[in-house]
Design an enzyme around this catalytic site. Structure first.
Site, PDB file in Angstrom:
ATOM      1  N   THR A 121      -1.684   5.376  -6.159  1.00  0.00           N
ATOM      2  CA  THR A 121      -0.680   6.442  -6.068  1.00  0.00           C
ATOM      3  C   THR A 121      -0.572   7.251  -7.361  1.00  0.00           C
ATOM      4  OG1 THR A 121       1.707   6.807  -5.922  1.00  0.00           O
ATOM      5  CG2 THR A 121       1.026   4.657  -6.657  1.00  0.00           C
ATOM      6  N   TYR A 164       7.874   0.329  -8.005  1.00  0.00           N
ATOM      7  CA  TYR A 164       6.764   0.700  -7.097  1.00  0.00           C
ATOM      8  C   TYR A 164       5.559   1.180  -7.904  1.00  0.00           C
ATOM      9  CZ  TYR A 164       4.040   3.630  -3.877  1.00  0.00           C
ATOM     10  OH  TYR A 164       3.015   4.211  -3.163  1.00  0.00           O
TER      11      TYR A 164
HETATM   12  N1  LIG Z   1       1.300   8.403   2.442  1.00  0.00           N
HETATM   13  C1  LIG Z   1       1.340   8.781   1.180  1.00  0.00           C
HETATM   14  O1  LIG Z   1       1.737   9.907   0.865  1.00  0.00           O
HETATM   15  C2  LIG Z   1       0.886   7.839   0.082  1.00  0.00           C
HETATM   16  C3  LIG Z   1       0.812   8.335  -1.224  1.00  0.00           C
HETATM   17  C4  LIG Z   1       0.401   7.476  -2.243  1.00  0.00           C
HETATM   18  C5  LIG Z   1       0.046   6.181  -1.961  1.00  0.00           C
HETATM   19  N2  LIG Z   1       0.144   5.713  -0.683  1.00  0.00           N
HETATM   20  C6  LIG Z   1      -0.241   4.329  -0.433  1.00  0.00           C
HETATM   21  O2  LIG Z   1      -1.095   4.274   0.688  1.00  0.00           O
HETATM   22  C7  LIG Z   1      -0.873   3.083   1.440  1.00  0.00           C
HETATM   23  C8  LIG Z   1      -0.689   3.438   2.901  1.00  0.00           C
HETATM   24  O3  LIG Z   1       0.343   4.389   3.028  1.00  0.00           O
HETATM   25  P1  LIG Z   1       0.849   4.894   4.442  1.00  0.00           P
HETATM   26  O4  LIG Z   1       1.409   6.251   4.235  1.00  0.00           O
HETATM   27  O5  LIG Z   1      -0.193   4.668   5.475  1.00  0.00           O
HETATM   28  O6  LIG Z   1       2.081   3.912   4.670  1.00  0.00           O
HETATM   29  P2  LIG Z   1       2.404   2.964   5.934  1.00  0.00           P
HETATM   30  O7  LIG Z   1       3.720   2.326   5.632  1.00  0.00           O
HETATM   31  O8  LIG Z   1       2.273   3.739   7.188  1.00  0.00           O
HETATM   32  O9  LIG Z   1       1.242   1.882   5.875  1.00  0.00           O
HETATM   33  C9  LIG Z   1       1.352   0.690   5.161  1.00  0.00           C
HETATM   34  C10 LIG Z   1       1.236  -0.446   6.149  1.00  0.00           C
HETATM   35  O10 LIG Z   1       1.249  -1.669   5.444  1.00  0.00           O
HETATM   36  C11 LIG Z   1       1.921  -2.627   6.254  1.00  0.00           C
HETATM   37  N3  LIG Z   1       2.339  -3.715   5.377  1.00  0.00           N
HETATM   38  C12 LIG Z   1       3.373  -3.737   4.500  1.00  0.00           C
HETATM   39  N4  LIG Z   1       3.415  -4.936   3.887  1.00  0.00           N
HETATM   40  C13 LIG Z   1       2.373  -5.662   4.368  1.00  0.00           C
HETATM   41  C14 LIG Z   1       1.898  -6.965   4.111  1.00  0.00           C
HETATM   42  N5  LIG Z   1       2.509  -7.770   3.229  1.00  0.00           N
HETATM   43  N6  LIG Z   1       0.822  -7.402   4.786  1.00  0.00           N
HETATM   44  C15 LIG Z   1       0.187  -6.601   5.690  1.00  0.00           C
HETATM   45  N7  LIG Z   1       0.608  -5.364   5.975  1.00  0.00           N
HETATM   46  C16 LIG Z   1       1.687  -4.891   5.310  1.00  0.00           C
HETATM   47  C17 LIG Z   1       3.071  -1.862   6.896  1.00  0.00           C
HETATM   48  O11 LIG Z   1       3.549  -2.483   8.071  1.00  0.00           O
HETATM   49  C18 LIG Z   1       2.406  -0.511   7.166  1.00  0.00           C
HETATM   50  O12 LIG Z   1       1.868  -0.433   8.461  1.00  0.00           O
HETATM   51  C19 LIG Z   1       0.322   2.388   0.804  1.00  0.00           C
HETATM   52  O13 LIG Z   1      -0.172   1.338   0.015  1.00  0.00           O
HETATM   53  C20 LIG Z   1       0.953   3.447  -0.085  1.00  0.00           C
HETATM   54  O14 LIG Z   1       1.516   2.888  -1.245  1.00  0.00           O
HETATM   55  C21 LIG Z   1       0.550   6.512   0.337  1.00  0.00           C
END
Ligand SMILES: NC(=O)c1ccc[n+]([C@@H]2O[C@H](COP(=O)([O-])OP(=O)(O)OC[C@H]3O[C@@H](n4cnc5c(N)ncnc54)[C@H](O)[C@@H]3O)[C@@H](O)[C@H]2O)c1
Length: 336
Positions: A121, A164
């Site tokens: 991130t 975070y």
């Molecule tokens: N979407 C964005 O803008 C963005 C930006 C920067 C970083 N990220 C990173 O990208 C990744 C995915 O983001 P996203 O937008 O798809 O979010 P999301 O919440 O849709 O996907 C994350 C998934 O991880 C699952 N999860 C949480 N804890 C878990 C665990 N202990 N074991 C297994 N599964 C678990 C959740 O149920 C969820 O489905 C995250 O790590 C987030 O930090 C996202």
């Protein structure tokens, strides 16, 4: 959201895909409604996607998903909310940092030749970004001077990050370390705002989807600050293309800032305008105090990823927002 789009992309291509998720997204954001569960059922319609309900912190679960080994791993499981991390720093750490180490260790022992991408991130750069001088315009802030975007070399140390940002950075460091110490082939995508269909935005995460969902439901919004804060935004299909290019490349290890870049930026106020242009009445909003951890402007310098992966965003902000608005409009029952 990101994981489900990647799973669909490879399933459509005819690959065998394994998805691991513990389905905790709704709980993380205190929502009684379905979010990840919808995407889980959606992936169930593909016969070549095997779904494993499991936790990245539990080695046996990750081993079950990896089976005898895989060719590529996209590690997108995580706790993505800043507010949750401030309230629950230990659980945030266990999911983002410990969970990532568990995934890395299982990959190292089962399939060390697998290509690996980690969803990191922009929050790893923390509040150092806020020290940059800004110019205030009528609908947005911009960086002042010649700097247009944040490169991978931007200083990270000795600034606030939020728990975070810290837990994601610990994971980011371990993904680097597993390349240096053990030769895993890892790509780190330090992502700005990624958005797309099947995104269940909440106030604390997924702001673009959250604003659109609230507008569809005519639910009031809170804007922290003045709405001029800016992010570069990237439609999820473009992210998956970059991931696929890294998987196919020969690059042993790389760290990339990943987003729409300077040509695809949006402020909160500009998003409300775009929502209107797409036929929804933007939600009424109230202004509230700035949140100390919100960067006022973050724009990714994507020149490194463009050059090394021969990649560039294909979906414009206007087109991406149109796709997301249409998806929300077509699925009102998902947002009671
Ligand atoms: N979407 C964005 O803008 C963005 C930006 C920067 C970083 N990220 C990173 O990208 C990744 C995915 O983001 P996203 O937008 O798809 O979010 P999301 O919440 O849709 O996907 C994350 C998934 O991880 C699952 N999860 C949480 N804890 C878990 C665990 N202990 N074991 C297994 N599964 C678990 C959740 O149920 C969820 O489905 C995250 O790590 C987030 O930090 C996202």
């Amino acid at each position: 959201m990101i994981g489900s789009h990647a799973a669909e992309f490879y399933a459509k291509r005819g690959d065998q895909v394994i998805a691991l998720d513990n389905l905790m997204r709704s709980r993380l954001f205190g929502s009684k409604h379905k979010s990840v569960e919808y995407n889980w059922d959606y992936l169930g319609t593909y016969s070549n996607i095997t779904r494993v309900v499991g936790d990245v912190r539990i080695e046996a679960d990750v081993r079950k998903a990896l089976g005898l080994g895989v060719d590529a791993v996209l590690h997108a499981a995580g706790q993505p909310g800043v507010f949750f991390s401030l309230q629950n720093p230990q659980e945030d750490f266990s999911i983002n940092a410990q969970g990532t180490l568990t995934v890395l260790e299982c990959v190292r022992s089962i399939c060390p030749k697998a290509r690996f991408v980690y969803c990191s991130t922009n929050k790893v750069y923390g509040q150092g970004i806020d020290a940059l001088p800004l110019k205030e315009e009528s609908k947005r802030y911009t960086f002042q001077g010649t700097l247009r975007a944040i490169p991978e070399t931007f200083p990270i140390d000795q600034v606030g990050h939020t728990p975070y940002g810290a837990s994601k950075y610990v994971a980011d460091l371990y993904v680097q370390e597993y390349a240096h110490a053990y030769g895993l082939q890892t790509g780190i995508f330090r992502m700005s705002c990624i958005y797309g269909t099947r995104q269940f935005g909440f106030e604390d995460q997924g702001w673009l989807a959250w604003f659109i969902i609230c507008s569809q439901k005519n639910k009031p919004l809170t804007i922290y600050g003045n709405g001029k804060q800016v992010r570069d935004v990237l439609f999820v299909s473009d992210l998956i293309s970059a991931c696929d290019l890294f998987f196919k490349s020969q690059i042993a290890h790389g760290i990339y800032n990943m987003g729409g870049g300077p040509d695809n930026t949006l402020s909160l106020l500009e998003l409300l305008e775009q929502i209107k242009q797409n036929g929804l009445t933007p939600s009424p909003y109230q202004l509230s105090e700035w949140r100390m951890f919100d960067q006022k402007v973050y724009v990714s310098d994507i020149s490194k990823v463009k050059k090394e992966l021969h990649w560039q965003p294909q979906v414009s902000v206007r087109e991406g927002i149109k796709r997301l608005v249409n998806w929300v409009k077509e699925n009102p029952s998902l947002f009671p």
